[in-house]
Enzyme design. Sequence first.
Site, PDB file in Angstrom:
ATOM      1  N   ASP A  42      51.466  -7.643  -3.737  1.00  0.00           N
ATOM      2  CA  ASP A  42      52.629  -7.011  -3.120  1.00  0.00           C
ATOM      3  C   ASP A  42      53.608  -6.462  -4.156  1.00  0.00           C
ATOM      4  O   ASP A  42      54.289  -5.469  -3.907  1.00  0.00           O
ATOM      5  CB  ASP A  42      53.348  -8.010  -2.209  1.00  0.00           C
ATOM      6  CG  ASP A  42      52.530  -8.340  -0.963  1.00  0.00           C
ATOM      7  OD1 ASP A  42      51.598  -7.580  -0.641  1.00  0.00           O
ATOM      8  OD2 ASP A  42      52.832  -9.358  -0.314  1.00  0.00           O
ATOM      9  N   ALA A 150      60.630  -4.210   6.932  1.00  0.00           N
ATOM     10  CA  ALA A 150      59.457  -4.394   6.069  1.00  0.00           C
ATOM     11  C   ALA A 150      59.640  -5.558   5.115  1.00  0.00           C
ATOM     12  O   ALA A 150      58.680  -6.242   4.754  1.00  0.00           O
ATOM     13  CB  ALA A 150      59.176  -3.113   5.290  1.00  0.00           C
ATOM     14  N   THR A 153      59.826 -10.317   6.039  1.00  0.00           N
ATOM     15  CA  THR A 153      58.874 -11.412   5.876  1.00  0.00           C
ATOM     16  C   THR A 153      58.733 -11.835   4.418  1.00  0.00           C
ATOM     17  O   THR A 153      57.885 -12.677   4.105  1.00  0.00           O
ATOM     18  CB  THR A 153      57.485 -11.003   6.409  1.00  0.00           C
ATOM     19  OG1 THR A 153      57.061  -9.813   5.745  1.00  0.00           O
ATOM     20  CG2 THR A 153      57.535 -10.752   7.906  1.00  0.00           C
ATOM     21  N   ASN A 156      63.665 -12.637   2.422  1.00  0.00           N
ATOM     22  CA  ASN A 156      64.506 -12.928   3.575  1.00  0.00           C
ATOM     23  C   ASN A 156      63.970 -14.107   4.379  1.00  0.00           C
ATOM     24  O   ASN A 156      64.730 -14.986   4.809  1.00  0.00           O
ATOM     25  CB  ASN A 156      64.595 -11.680   4.462  1.00  0.00           C
ATOM     26  CG  ASN A 156      65.290 -11.936   5.778  1.00  0.00           C
ATOM     27  OD1 ASN A 156      66.501 -12.142   5.831  1.00  0.00           O
ATOM     28  ND2 ASN A 156      64.521 -11.938   6.861  1.00  0.00           N
TER      29      ASN A 156
END
Length: 253
Positions: A42, A150, A153, A156
């Site tokens: 990611d 977006a 998850t 946050n």
Amino acid sequence: MTKICVVTNETQAAEAAAARLRDRYGLVSLKEADFVVALGGDGLMLQTLHKVMDSDKPVYGMNFGSVGFLMNTFSEDTLAERLLASQRTRIYPLAMEVLDASGQRRTALAINEVSLFRSTYQAAKLQISVDGEVRLDELICDGALLSTPAGSTAYNLSAHGPILPIEAPLLALTPISPFRPRRWRGAILSNRAVVKFVAHEAQKRPVSAVADNVEFQNVLEVTVREDRSHGVTLLFDPGTSLEERVLSEQFRF
């Protein structure tokens, strides 16, 4: 002919996979590409999305990292067909403007979130305004963040903020280790909201501001709003869209 550019997180496995893809598909440069394929995790996906933001090239990730929430399963086969059949998700970044202690104003974009952090052992004291109205005069905390759907998850969620549906016109405002007020757990705001953070006692309690991976130190004020003049497109295999992943995350135990 589908023109593909591949970027990697530069691990040995990802580089080897990129070489095999190059042999099979005849890869091109980022400037020439119709699609960008990111081999990594990611973190690489976020870096790649920032790189292509102004060119509006769609990005298809294949996981060579750890979590891979934004990535698809790796396969060397029928890559061009998978790209053409993929589901598209359009997301928009947050624009952050900071005023630092030297009087300079600086800007950055965030696809996931804008975060404020205490820079020393002293807790931060933050005033929070929404659309010009002070909503919280003083939050004593380790920090606070404003997240896109977006990014809801990602950090946050780790900070116990709400998961937002990917297409919801909302932003999540979440405290990080709040001390006072103890019971305040954040707010869900319209994506049209303009959020301003003011650091109280900034010299004694220095604060840094981070937009994804861009950090500014010793900030006095931070203003954040959604920026619809920029946008990025993520690609996912059918049945594994970002919308589905965000929904599924809400039912994990």
